[in-house]
Design a protein around this motif. Structure first.
Motif, PDB file in Angstrom:
ATOM      1  N   ARG A 255      -6.898   5.757 -10.516  1.00  0.00           N
ATOM      2  CA  ARG A 255      -7.709   6.284 -11.627  1.00  0.00           C
ATOM      3  C   ARG A 255      -7.144   7.567 -12.228  1.00  0.00           C
ATOM      4  NH1 ARG A 255     -13.866   5.063  -9.312  1.00  0.00           N
ATOM      5  NH2 ARG A 255     -13.691   2.803  -9.647  1.00  0.00           N
TER       6      ARG A 255
ATOM      7  N   PHE B 249      -8.939   1.628  -8.769  1.00  0.00           N
ATOM      8  CA  PHE B 249      -9.670   2.291  -7.698  1.00  0.00           C
ATOM      9  C   PHE B 249      -8.839   3.422  -7.091  1.00  0.00           C
ATOM     10  CE2 PHE B 249     -11.441  -1.858  -8.295  1.00  0.00           C
ATOM     11  CZ  PHE B 249     -12.804  -1.602  -8.308  1.00  0.00           C
TER      12      PHE B 249
ATOM     13  N   ILE C 152     -14.745  -6.503   0.129  1.00  0.00           N
ATOM     14  CA  ILE C 152     -13.834  -7.468  -0.478  1.00  0.00           C
ATOM     15  C   ILE C 152     -13.597  -8.621   0.479  1.00  0.00           C
ATOM     16  CG2 ILE C 152     -11.484  -7.781  -1.336  1.00  0.00           C
ATOM     17  CD1 ILE C 152     -11.605  -4.736  -2.004  1.00  0.00           C
ATOM     18  N   GLN C 153     -13.868  -9.800   0.000  1.00  0.00           N
ATOM     19  CA  GLN C 153     -13.644 -11.006   0.810  1.00  0.00           C
ATOM     20  C   GLN C 153     -12.164 -11.361   0.772  1.00  0.00           C
ATOM     21  OE1 GLN C 153     -16.330 -12.855   2.308  1.00  0.00           O
ATOM     22  NE2 GLN C 153     -14.643 -13.917   3.362  1.00  0.00           N
ATOM     23  N   MET C 154     -11.555 -11.502   1.937  1.00  0.00           N
ATOM     24  CA  MET C 154     -10.154 -11.917   1.989  1.00  0.00           C
ATOM     25  C   MET C 154     -10.120 -13.397   2.314  1.00  0.00           C
ATOM     26  SD  MET C 154      -8.685  -9.025   1.417  1.00  0.00           S
ATOM     27  CE  MET C 154      -6.946  -9.048   1.849  1.00  0.00           C
ATOM     28  N   GLU C 155      -9.292 -14.119   1.596  1.00  0.00           N
ATOM     29  CA  GLU C 155      -9.157 -15.536   1.928  1.00  0.00           C
ATOM     30  C   GLU C 155      -8.241 -15.654   3.121  1.00  0.00           C
ATOM     31  OE1 GLU C 155      -7.917 -17.503  -1.646  1.00  0.00           O
ATOM     32  OE2 GLU C 155      -9.605 -16.581  -2.704  1.00  0.00           O
TER      33      GLU C 155
ATOM     34  N   LEU D 234      -3.090  -6.515   4.149  1.00  0.00           N
ATOM     35  CA  LEU D 234      -3.328  -5.182   3.579  1.00  0.00           C
ATOM     36  C   LEU D 234      -2.057  -4.360   3.451  1.00  0.00           C
ATOM     37  CD1 LEU D 234      -6.504  -3.683   5.256  1.00  0.00           C
ATOM     38  CD2 LEU D 234      -6.082  -3.997   2.829  1.00  0.00           C
TER      39      LEU D 234
ATOM     40  N   ASP E  60      -8.915 -12.918  -4.172  1.00  0.00           N
ATOM     41  CA  ASP E  60      -7.529 -12.679  -3.778  1.00  0.00           C
ATOM     42  C   ASP E  60      -6.555 -13.169  -4.846  1.00  0.00           C
ATOM     43  OD1 ASP E  60      -6.843 -11.435  -1.513  1.00  0.00           O
ATOM     44  OD2 ASP E  60      -6.990 -13.181  -0.203  1.00  0.00           O
TER      45      ASP E  60
ATOM     46  N   ILE F 251     -13.066  -6.610   3.797  1.00  0.00           N
ATOM     47  CA  ILE F 251     -12.654  -5.215   3.903  1.00  0.00           C
ATOM     48  C   ILE F 251     -13.641  -4.351   3.141  1.00  0.00           C
ATOM     49  CG2 ILE F 251     -10.813  -3.562   3.409  1.00  0.00           C
ATOM     50  CD1 ILE F 251      -8.953  -6.082   3.461  1.00  0.00           C
TER      51      ILE F 251
ATOM     52  N   HIS G 256     -17.233  -1.116  -1.820  1.00  0.00           N
ATOM     53  CA  HIS G 256     -16.925  -2.513  -2.124  1.00  0.00           C
ATOM     54  C   HIS G 256     -16.617  -3.277  -0.848  1.00  0.00           C
ATOM     55  CE1 HIS G 256     -16.442  -1.695  -6.466  1.00  0.00           C
ATOM     56  NE2 HIS G 256     -15.969  -0.533  -6.060  1.00  0.00           N
TER      57      HIS G 256
ATOM     58  N   GLN H 117     -11.317   2.791   4.540  1.00  0.00           N
ATOM     59  CA  GLN H 117     -11.523   1.346   4.628  1.00  0.00           C
ATOM     60  C   GLN H 117     -11.770   0.951   6.073  1.00  0.00           C
ATOM     61  OE1 GLN H 117      -7.712   0.283   2.952  1.00  0.00           O
ATOM     62  NE2 GLN H 117      -6.858  -0.227   4.966  1.00  0.00           N
TER      63      GLN H 117
ATOM     64  N   ALA I  88      -2.208  -2.264  -2.529  1.00  0.00           N
ATOM     65  CA  ALA I  88      -2.524  -2.856  -1.223  1.00  0.00           C
ATOM     66  C   ALA I  88      -3.397  -4.099  -1.399  1.00  0.00           C
ATOM     67  CB  ALA I  88      -3.241  -1.844  -0.344  1.00  0.00           C
ATOM     68  N   ILE I  89      -4.397  -3.989  -2.261  1.00  0.00           N
ATOM     69  CA  ILE I  89      -5.284  -5.131  -2.491  1.00  0.00           C
ATOM     70  C   ILE I  89      -5.275  -5.455  -3.982  1.00  0.00           C
ATOM     71  CG2 ILE I  89      -7.665  -5.987  -2.415  1.00  0.00           C
ATOM     72  CD1 ILE I  89      -8.141  -4.232  -0.025  1.00  0.00           C
TER      73      ILE I  89
ATOM     74  N   MET J 226     -14.211  -1.109   1.359  1.00  0.00           N
ATOM     75  CA  MET J 226     -13.459  -0.015   0.737  1.00  0.00           C
ATOM     76  C   MET J 226     -14.476   1.026   0.279  1.00  0.00           C
ATOM     77  SD  MET J 226     -10.346  -1.231   0.849  1.00  0.00           S
ATOM     78  CE  MET J 226      -9.440  -0.094  -0.173  1.00  0.00           C
TER      79      MET J 226
ATOM     80  N   PHE K 189      -6.331  -1.794  -5.567  1.00  0.00           N
ATOM     81  CA  PHE K 189      -6.600  -0.704  -4.630  1.00  0.00           C
ATOM     82  C   PHE K 189      -5.271  -0.257  -4.019  1.00  0.00           C
ATOM     83  CE2 PHE K 189     -11.255  -1.234  -4.070  1.00  0.00           C
ATOM     84  CZ  PHE K 189     -11.434  -2.482  -4.661  1.00  0.00           C
TER      85      PHE K 189
ATOM     86  N   GLU L 282     -18.554   4.594  -4.590  1.00  0.00           N
ATOM     87  CA  GLU L 282     -18.404   3.153  -4.750  1.00  0.00           C
ATOM     88  C   GLU L 282     -18.093   2.560  -3.378  1.00  0.00           C
ATOM     89  OE1 GLU L 282     -15.694   1.998  -7.782  1.00  0.00           O
ATOM     90  OE2 GLU L 282     -16.552   3.368  -9.257  1.00  0.00           O
TER      91      GLU L 282
ATOM     92  N   LEU M  38      -6.980  -8.153  -6.647  1.00  0.00           N
ATOM     93  CA  LEU M  38      -7.950  -9.221  -6.909  1.00  0.00           C
ATOM     94  C   LEU M  38      -7.808  -9.664  -8.358  1.00  0.00           C
ATOM     95  CD1 LEU M  38     -11.106  -7.554  -5.278  1.00  0.00           C
ATOM     96  CD2 LEU M  38      -9.483  -9.114  -4.187  1.00  0.00           C
TER      97      LEU M  38
ATOM     98  N   VAL N 138      -4.296   2.716   2.026  1.00  0.00           N
ATOM     99  CA  VAL N 138      -4.912   3.848   2.726  1.00  0.00           C
ATOM    100  C   VAL N 138      -4.486   3.722   4.180  1.00  0.00           C
ATOM    101  CG1 VAL N 138      -7.140   4.736   3.519  1.00  0.00           C
ATOM    102  CG2 VAL N 138      -6.864   4.037   1.144  1.00  0.00           C
TER     103      VAL N 138
ATOM    104  N   GLY O 135     -11.977 -10.958  -9.130  1.00  0.00           N
ATOM    105  CA  GLY O 135     -12.740 -10.692  -7.915  1.00  0.00           C
ATOM    106  C   GLY O 135     -12.285 -11.467  -6.691  1.00  0.00           C
TER     107      GLY O 135
END
Lengths: 73, 226
Positions: A12, A8, B222-225, B163, A51, B209, B220, B149, A43-44, B211, A67, B218, A46, A70, A49
């Motif tokens: 890219r 992302f 995003i589910q954070m646990e 993050l 964590d 979050i 998205h 974000q 930063a992120i 994004m 990701f 796009e 997955l 930012v 999909g």
């Protein structure tokens, strides 16, 4: 085995939206290293999909999404 | 009266609640200018605006309150002047300082909500901690180039630690800069989140979050646990 990495934002640049890496049971860090991305760049993270962790060992069919940070305002 | 006539998505009691609310906006640059303007126009009663900077010509491409006539002027004082003519019903407290661990508690004080328009990771992490201590929700937003974000943090969530942990003080905005449209887009979503938190609506981005990639379109969540 093949691991798909979904990229992302600036990840890219020069790589496209996804890359497929062929390695045997690598960790996330090893997959990222193979496409010249360090853990600190991400930063992120997955895995499938959800964590993920950088030391996680991947198995056939796993895919990563990453990701960059930012921070502007 | 006509000022809030088109705010028809809100009931009369919700409108009263917004007018009785106090929101602290940290940063008065790209995100902050739009956030302050929108919160004022929608009818928030009190705003505390915090920034230690003055306008310069690099702000002109995106910062709503920067004009070719006020370069060198203090951002928060210019914001206060602007809001005085946009909506004099909004009381503005302009704080000409950078938020830090020393002053954060005093500045945020008894706000109902804090909105992030900062541009450094370290100050955001300080604010997350102080908001947790004060029991105040915190709407986070950040931008870089085509990307942005948003997430909404309630005391104890500590979403920003996830993050930004072990990262530098800045992100990819150092390389990409920020154009005019990304701050406006992200500011709008932050304001929508802020309004929902103030009105107790449940559909907020808590532990999630959003994004945004305006280049490839796009979006998205995003589910954070936790």
């Amino acid at each position: 085995m093949k691991i798909e990495v979904r990229l992302f934002a600036t990840f890219r640049n020069g790589r496209g939206k996804k890359v497929v890496v062929e390695m045997n049971n690598p960790t996330v860090t090893e997959v990222l290293q193979s496409i010249e991305i360090t853990d600190e760049d991400v930063a992120i993270l997955l895995v499938n999909g959800q964590d993920g962790r950088f030391d996680q060992v991947l198995v056939e069919g796993d895919y990563l999404s990453i990701f960059p940070p930012v921070g502007g305002g | 009266m006509g000022r809030y006539d088109r705010n028809r998505i809100f009931t009369a009691s919700e409108m009263e609640r917004l007018q009785a609310s106090k929101v602290c906006v940290l940063g008065c640059g790209g995100l902050g200018g739009y956030i302050v303007e929108m919160l004022s126009r929608v009818g928030i009663g009190e705003l505390t605006i915090v920034d230690g900077d003055v306008f310069d010509d690099t702000n002109l491409n995106r910062q709503l309150f920067a004009t070719s006539e006020n370069l060198g002027e203090v951002k928060v004082f210019e914001a206060k002047k602007r809001i005085a003519i946009v909506n004099p019903e909004t009381t503005i407290e302009a704080v000409n300082a950078y938020i830090d661990s020393e002053n954060a508690k005093t500045i945020i004080g008894d706000a109902d909500l804090v909105v992030d328009a900062l541009d450094s990771v370290s100050s955001r992490l300080v604010v997350q901690e102080i908001c947790e201590e004060l029991g105040i929700p915190f709407v986070h937003g950040a931008i870089a180039g085509w990307f942005g974000q948003v997430t909404t943090i309630f005391p104890g969530d500590r979403t920003l630690a996830r993050l930004y942990q072990d990262k530098g003080d800045h992100g990819i905005e150092e390389e990409l800069g920020n154009p005019s449209f990304t701050p406006a887009a992200i500011a709008s979503i932050e304001v929508a989140e802020a309004i929902k938190v103030l009105l107790g609506k449940e559909e907020v981005l808590r532990n999630r979050i959003l994004m945004i990639d305006l280049l490839d379109h796009e979006y998205h969540v995003i589910q954070m646990e936790n």
